[in-house]
Design a protein around this motif. Structure first.
Motif, PDB file in Angstrom:
ATOM      1  N   THR A  56     -15.544   0.128  -1.357  1.00 33.29           N
ATOM      2  CA  THR A  56     -15.412   1.367  -2.007  1.00 33.29           C
ATOM      3  C   THR A  56     -16.357   2.261  -1.685  1.00 33.29           C
ATOM      4  O   THR A  56     -17.534   1.924  -1.900  1.00 33.29           O
ATOM      5  CB  THR A  56     -15.084   0.997  -3.495  1.00 33.29           C
ATOM      6  OG1 THR A  56     -14.156  -0.019  -3.840  1.00 33.29           O
ATOM      7  CG2 THR A  56     -14.342   2.447  -4.080  1.00 33.29           C
ATOM      8  N   MET A  57     -15.993   3.412  -1.512  1.00 27.24           N
ATOM      9  CA  MET A  57     -16.819   4.557  -1.276  1.00 27.24           C
ATOM     10  C   MET A  57     -16.355   5.814  -2.137  1.00 27.24           C
ATOM     11  O   MET A  57     -15.247   6.368  -2.004  1.00 27.24           O
ATOM     12  CB  MET A  57     -17.019   5.056   0.270  1.00 27.24           C
ATOM     13  CG  MET A  57     -17.764   4.146   1.100  1.00 27.24           C
ATOM     14  SD  MET A  57     -17.120   3.953   2.746  1.00 27.24           S
ATOM     15  CE  MET A  57     -15.597   3.216   2.811  1.00 27.24           C
ATOM     16  N   LEU A 104      -5.634  -3.710  -6.071  1.00 27.84           N
ATOM     17  CA  LEU A 104      -6.125  -4.100  -4.668  1.00 27.84           C
ATOM     18  C   LEU A 104      -6.552  -5.604  -4.865  1.00 27.84           C
ATOM     19  O   LEU A 104      -6.335  -6.235  -3.757  1.00 27.84           O
ATOM     20  CB  LEU A 104      -7.020  -3.228  -4.365  1.00 27.84           C
ATOM     21  CG  LEU A 104      -6.674  -1.614  -4.202  1.00 27.84           C
ATOM     22  CD1 LEU A 104      -8.101  -0.766  -3.726  1.00 27.84           C
ATOM     23  CD2 LEU A 104      -5.567  -1.681  -2.990  1.00 27.84           C
ATOM     24  N   ALA A 105      -7.242  -6.009  -5.640  1.00 26.48           N
ATOM     25  CA  ALA A 105      -7.772  -7.537  -5.852  1.00 26.48           C
ATOM     26  C   ALA A 105      -6.501  -8.312  -5.903  1.00 26.48           C
ATOM     27  O   ALA A 105      -6.592  -9.561  -5.704  1.00 26.48           O
ATOM     28  CB  ALA A 105      -8.533  -7.624  -6.781  1.00 26.48           C
ATOM     29  N   GLN A 106      -5.292  -7.831  -6.140  1.00 23.90           N
ATOM     30  CA  GLN A 106      -4.159  -8.778  -6.399  1.00 23.90           C
ATOM     31  C   GLN A 106      -3.274  -8.889  -5.008  1.00 23.90           C
ATOM     32  O   GLN A 106      -2.510  -9.535  -4.989  1.00 23.90           O
ATOM     33  CB  GLN A 106      -3.185  -8.295  -7.245  1.00 23.90           C
ATOM     34  CG  GLN A 106      -3.968  -8.309  -8.705  1.00 23.90           C
ATOM     35  CD  GLN A 106      -4.636  -9.511  -9.356  1.00 23.90           C
ATOM     36  OE1 GLN A 106      -4.131 -10.495  -8.856  1.00 23.90           O
ATOM     37  NE2 GLN A 106      -5.793  -9.438  -9.532  1.00 23.90           N
ATOM     38  N   ILE A 107      -3.679  -8.023  -3.913  1.00 25.22           N
ATOM     39  CA  ILE A 107      -2.827  -7.819  -2.579  1.00 25.22           C
ATOM     40  C   ILE A 107      -3.196  -9.293  -1.914  1.00 25.22           C
ATOM     41  O   ILE A 107      -4.386  -9.303  -1.647  1.00 25.22           O
ATOM     42  CB  ILE A 107      -3.116  -6.808  -1.968  1.00 25.22           C
ATOM     43  CG1 ILE A 107      -2.772  -5.415  -2.799  1.00 25.22           C
ATOM     44  CG2 ILE A 107      -2.159  -6.737  -0.595  1.00 25.22           C
ATOM     45  CD1 ILE A 107      -3.036  -4.274  -2.224  1.00 25.22           C
ATOM     46  N   PRO A 108      -2.158 -10.019  -1.682  1.00 21.42           N
ATOM     47  CA  PRO A 108      -2.459 -11.163  -0.780  1.00 21.42           C
ATOM     48  C   PRO A 108      -2.811 -10.746   0.586  1.00 21.42           C
ATOM     49  O   PRO A 108      -2.139  -9.927   1.076  1.00 21.42           O
ATOM     50  CB  PRO A 108      -1.050 -11.935  -0.907  1.00 21.42           C
ATOM     51  CG  PRO A 108      -0.045 -11.002  -1.863  1.00 21.42           C
ATOM     52  CD  PRO A 108      -0.753  -9.685  -2.275  1.00 21.42           C
ATOM     53  N   GLY A 109      -3.563 -11.688   1.034  1.00 20.48           N
ATOM     54  CA  GLY A 109      -4.078 -11.366   2.522  1.00 20.48           C
ATOM     55  C   GLY A 109      -5.079 -10.681   2.778  1.00 20.48           C
ATOM     56  O   GLY A 109      -5.593 -10.150   3.961  1.00 20.48           O
ATOM     57  N   ILE A 145       0.780  -1.286  -0.050  1.00 24.45           N
ATOM     58  CA  ILE A 145      -0.148  -0.076   0.162  1.00 24.45           C
ATOM     59  C   ILE A 145       0.814   1.322  -0.009  1.00 24.45           C
ATOM     60  O   ILE A 145       0.328   2.179  -0.559  1.00 24.45           O
ATOM     61  CB  ILE A 145      -1.054  -0.035   1.278  1.00 24.45           C
ATOM     62  CG1 ILE A 145      -2.083  -1.140   0.897  1.00 24.45           C
ATOM     63  CG2 ILE A 145      -1.653   1.343   1.510  1.00 24.45           C
ATOM     64  CD1 ILE A 145      -2.784  -0.772  -0.139  1.00 24.45           C
ATOM     65  N   VAL A 146       1.889   1.259   0.706  1.00 19.43           N
ATOM     66  CA  VAL A 146       2.529   2.441   0.885  1.00 19.43           C
ATOM     67  C   VAL A 146       2.897   3.226  -0.253  1.00 19.43           C
ATOM     68  O   VAL A 146       3.331   4.567  -0.452  1.00 19.43           O
ATOM     69  CB  VAL A 146       4.030   2.375   2.087  1.00 19.43           C
ATOM     70  CG1 VAL A 146       4.806   1.528   1.276  1.00 19.43           C
ATOM     71  CG2 VAL A 146       4.530   3.683   2.446  1.00 19.43           C
ATOM     72  N   ASP A 147       3.341   2.729  -1.299  1.00 26.01           N
ATOM     73  CA  ASP A 147       3.775   3.090  -2.739  1.00 26.01           C
ATOM     74  C   ASP A 147       2.547   3.199  -3.729  1.00 26.01           C
ATOM     75  O   ASP A 147       2.780   3.580  -4.943  1.00 26.01           O
ATOM     76  CB  ASP A 147       5.045   2.269  -3.166  1.00 26.01           C
ATOM     77  CG  ASP A 147       6.252   2.606  -2.459  1.00 26.01           C
ATOM     78  OD1 ASP A 147       6.272   3.673  -1.902  1.00 26.01           O
ATOM     79  OD2 ASP A 147       6.960   1.496  -2.339  1.00 26.01           O
ATOM     80  N   LEU A 167      -7.575   0.316 -10.745  1.00 27.90           N
ATOM     81  CA  LEU A 167      -7.189   0.204  -9.345  1.00 27.90           C
ATOM     82  C   LEU A 167      -7.708  -0.887  -8.472  1.00 27.90           C
ATOM     83  O   LEU A 167      -6.957  -1.921  -7.905  1.00 27.90           O
ATOM     84  CB  LEU A 167      -7.502   1.507  -8.501  1.00 27.90           C
ATOM     85  CG  LEU A 167      -6.961   1.318  -7.105  1.00 27.90           C
ATOM     86  CD1 LEU A 167      -5.541   1.427  -6.693  1.00 27.90           C
ATOM     87  CD2 LEU A 167      -7.888   2.553  -6.098  1.00 27.90           C
ATOM     88  N   LEU A 168      -8.995  -0.892  -8.757  1.00 32.17           N
ATOM     89  CA  LEU A 168      -9.562  -2.248  -7.902  1.00 32.17           C
ATOM     90  C   LEU A 168      -9.454  -3.768  -8.333  1.00 32.17           C
ATOM     91  O   LEU A 168      -9.108  -4.619  -7.617  1.00 32.17           O
ATOM     92  CB  LEU A 168     -11.169  -1.991  -7.727  1.00 32.17           C
ATOM     93  CG  LEU A 168     -11.777  -0.838  -7.215  1.00 32.17           C
ATOM     94  CD1 LEU A 168     -13.227  -0.651  -7.269  1.00 32.17           C
ATOM     95  CD2 LEU A 168     -11.416  -0.830  -5.572  1.00 32.17           C
TER      96      LEU A 168
END
Length: 160
Positions: free
Chosen positions: A146-147, A135-140, A97-99, A130-131
């Motif tokens: 989403t808003m 984001l959907a690819q981030i493990p865990g 997330i940080v980058d 993005l989604l």
């Protein structure tokens, strides 16, 4: 009993708080303008300003950009729930997330979700990318919600 926060804020008097409040909205004020705004002398304002910077109360100065002018007019807030809270999973998520392009803020929170993010993107297509592709690819990650902001009543970094 005092908390670390109350120990740290105890030394801020009324003039310090006025200086901070003025700088939040007028970060590029001249020393003369700052002193006038808080009704003190320029030398006193300068001493106080240097102390607030040295003590880390003022952490820095930055430009606040108009999202529309830089092609990021869609403000998106995301709540994220992780699968589990192991150090490995939390660390992996935070490293991803940080980058993240367009990330304005990310807060680890209490309650039903684990993180709240603000991400500014160009448009609905960029949000979809993005989604689905990021984001959907981030493990865990168990789920995210989403808003999309339709307007902003208040949008500032901090207030006094």
């Amino acid at each position: 009993m005092t908390s670390p926060t109350s120990d740290r804020t105890a030394h801020l008097d009324r003039v310090d708080r006025l200086i901070l409040a003025h700088l939040v909205d007028h970060g590029r004020s001249s020393l003369a303008d700052l002193a006038e705004a808080v009704t003190t002398s320029p030398s006193s304002a300068q001493r106080r300003l240097r102390r607030l910077e040295t003590e880390g109360v003022i952490r820095g100065y930055r430009a606040v950009l108009d999202p529309e002018a830089i092609g990021r007019s869609l403000v998106v807030h995301l709540s994220v729930v992780l699968v589990d809270h192991t150090a490995e999973n939390v660390g992996r998520f935070e490293r991803w997330i940080v980058d993240l392009d367009g990330l304005v803020s990310c807060h680890h929170v209490t309650g039903d979700v684990d993180y709240l993010l603000r991400i500014d993107v160009a448009d609905v297509h960029a949000l979809d990318v993005l989604l689905r592709r990021t984001l959907a690819q981030i493990p865990g990650v168990a789920r995210f919600t989403t808003m999309v902001a339709t307007s902003a009543l208040v949008d500032r970094f901090t207030s006094m």
